[in-house]
Motif scaffolding. Structure first.
Motif: not given
Length: 532
Positions: A53-60, A37-40, A16-20
């Motif tokens: 997608q609206r994600v970072t490695p931290e979100v994943v 290349g990394a997000m596969k 929830a904090a990351l989604a801000k």
């Protein structure tokens, strides 16, 4: 298996904090070659591209924590091992195992649930014998002619999954074999299908687990009446797929009977006899086994704990990110394959009947969003229909694209330097990039905001094996989300009230239930609708 409320997980607070401040795909370095290349992730012949997608490695990483904290892979393993997961604690429920995976665990020694898989093998043996008898002329019509068409008569899970798979794999149909489907109780549906058939060379496969499904039994009677009109013996033309001991389990009434178990839910039943009888008739036994093989491989791959290496689990968690944390209410599944024209319709039932719940496994009201609205149509047709809204509308619609590098038939040619299949896939990838990146323009009507989350699921070719894998990827995605939301994804109480009220209306129409005063809502609705 112990489940906790979604809101109780520590990872939910972190997400929830990351989604801000979700990842900005439209920023200068929002979608780099390195990120793509990394997000596969890869699984059973499919590659999932999720850099859009609206994600970072931290979100994943946080999604991985959520999967671990919620025990999602452990729940999937428990399901495949026969745990009683179709239940609500403290309340009346179906109280059943959930073992559609046992139907395709026939390749394992030992299987995870030997008794269930033994039953699946028994039915597969019956099917193989029946298909051999059709092929060698042991089973024919009264004139000694081979049957050329099988019509599946069923509704809901007894129609949508099998129909989607048949249409997806028509390119692999045996010579002189075809399948059709009757589902709607609308008599025009039955009439239209029957009008185009040589009934003397048609088998009707009537599918109902309970043997009492109103729409299916009504359509069966229409079929029987039509066969009788043509001077044909229904017992030589009708088959049954039903629960052992159901009212339809009558060898004298049907040419052949196959069994479905109560631990296989209707919307998860395409890889049971519910789907395999008609698919076997049309495609052959080898194709049936390839479908099962593809699904089985995904069943085992779904037990991988690392979400970056588990495509159905990653799809599930990306969906939770979009739905629960970014607040998007729907998801569009857009296959860039005409053969998958009915696959989104199957997913509508499989997902929305599974996760359209507002009560937890403990019988309490949920305090979070559960299943999204699922919809979709094939590309490129959809680009000329509803893509306007997903690109520039006020409602952000996450998209899951599905595509294949090569066509099924191989009938293609180059026009302006590229083949039709290349144009198809280029369109899919272009839509993915356009939704993510957007475009700035001095003309506000020509601005594309971008940051529209999407992913691409791609394989080489749509074959029986990859179709089985694709089906299982989505079945597990749905189950993983239900486990995470602490809901029972395997009952369907929400369809029952309408059935009860429909029966009451039919009783009124047939004169079996006459009220002293015509003031009930049912009577009033019939009267105002002009139905007598």
């Amino acid at each position: 298996m112990e489940f906790r409320d979604f809101s109780a997980y520590a990872a939910v607070g972190r997400l929830a904090a990351l989604a801000k401040a979700p990842h900005d795909l439209t920023a200068a370095a929002g979608l780099t070659a390195q990120r793509i290349g990394a997000m596969k992730a890869s699984c059973c012949g499919f590659d999932l591209l999720y850099a859009t997608q609206r994600v970072t490695p931290e979100v994943v990483d946080a999604l991985q924590e959520l999967a671990d904290e919620a025990g999602l892979v452990a729940a999937c393993a428990a399901m495949q091992q026969g745990a009683v997961l179709n239940r609500i604690e403290g309340y009346a429920s179906e109280n059943r195992q959930v073992l559609h995976t046992a139907c395709r665990d026939v390749f394992a020694e030992p299987p995870l649930v030997p008794a269930a898989t033994a039953k699946a093998r028994r039915e597969l043996d019956k099917l193989r014998i029946f298909l051999d008898e059709l092929a060698d002329g042991t089973v024919t019509n009264a004139q000694g002619q081979p049957f050329t068409t099988m019509v599946q008569v069923g509704i809901g899970g007894s129609d949508l999954g099998p129909r989607a798979l048949y249409l997806a794999l028509k390119a692999y149909a045996l010579p002189g074999r075809a399948a059709q489907f009757i589902a709607n109780v609308d008599p025009d549906d039955t009439a239209e299908v029957l009008a185009g058939l040589d009934l003397s060379r048609t088998l009707f496969n009537v599918v109902s687990k309970s043997g009492s499904t109103l729409e299916t039994l009504t359509n069966e009677q229409l079929v029987r009446a039509r066969l009788a009109q043509e001077g044909l013996d229904p017992a030589r033309h009708l088959m049954a797929v039903t629960g052992e001991g159901s009212p339809m389990d009558d060898p004298g009434t049907y040419l052949r009977s196959f069994y479905m178990e109560d631990y296989v839910g209707g919307r998860y039943s395409a890889t049971s006899m519910v789907g395999l009888v008609t698919l076997g008739f049309a495609l052959g036994f080898e194709a049936v086994m390839a479908i099962l093989q593809g699904a089985h491989e995904v069943d085992r791959a779904a037990l991988e704990p690392d979400i970056r290496a588990n495509v159905p689990l990653l799809l599930a968690l990306l969906g939770i990110w979009n739905h629960n944390f970014l607040g998007h209410a729907t998801v569009a599944v857009l296959p860039y394959s005409q053969a998958l024209s009915r696959f989104p319709a199957h997913l509508q039932q499989c997902d929305m009947e599974s996760n359209g719940k507002s009560v937890t496994r403990h019988g309490k009201a949920v305090g979070w969003q559960t299943g999204p609205v699922v919809w979709g149509e094939p590309g490129t047709n959809g680009q000329h229909a509803f893509y306007q809204l997903i690109h520039q509308g006020t409602e952000v619609v996450p998209v899951e694209f599905i595509g294949f590098r090569y066509s099924q038939y191989g009938l293609d040619l180059e026009v302006a330097g590229t083949s039709s299949q290349q144009k198809l896939i280029a369109n899919m990838l272009a839509q993915s990039l356009a939704l993510a990146l957007g475009k700035r323009d001095d003309n506000p009507a020509r601005c594309f905001p971008g940051n529209r989350p999407n992913s691409v699921l791609i394989a080489d070719r749509l074959t029986p094996r990859t179709m089985g894998a694709l089906l299982a990827i989505y079945e597990h995605r749905i189950a993983f989300q239900g486990f995470c939301w602490n809901i029972n994804s395997f009952d369907q109480e929400g369809v029952q009230l309408g059935k009860v009220l429909a029966t009451r209306l039919l009783d009124l129409l047939s004169g079996r239930m006459v009220s002293a005063e015509s003031t009930t809502p049912e009577e009033s609705m019939l009267r105002q609708a002009g139905i007598e």
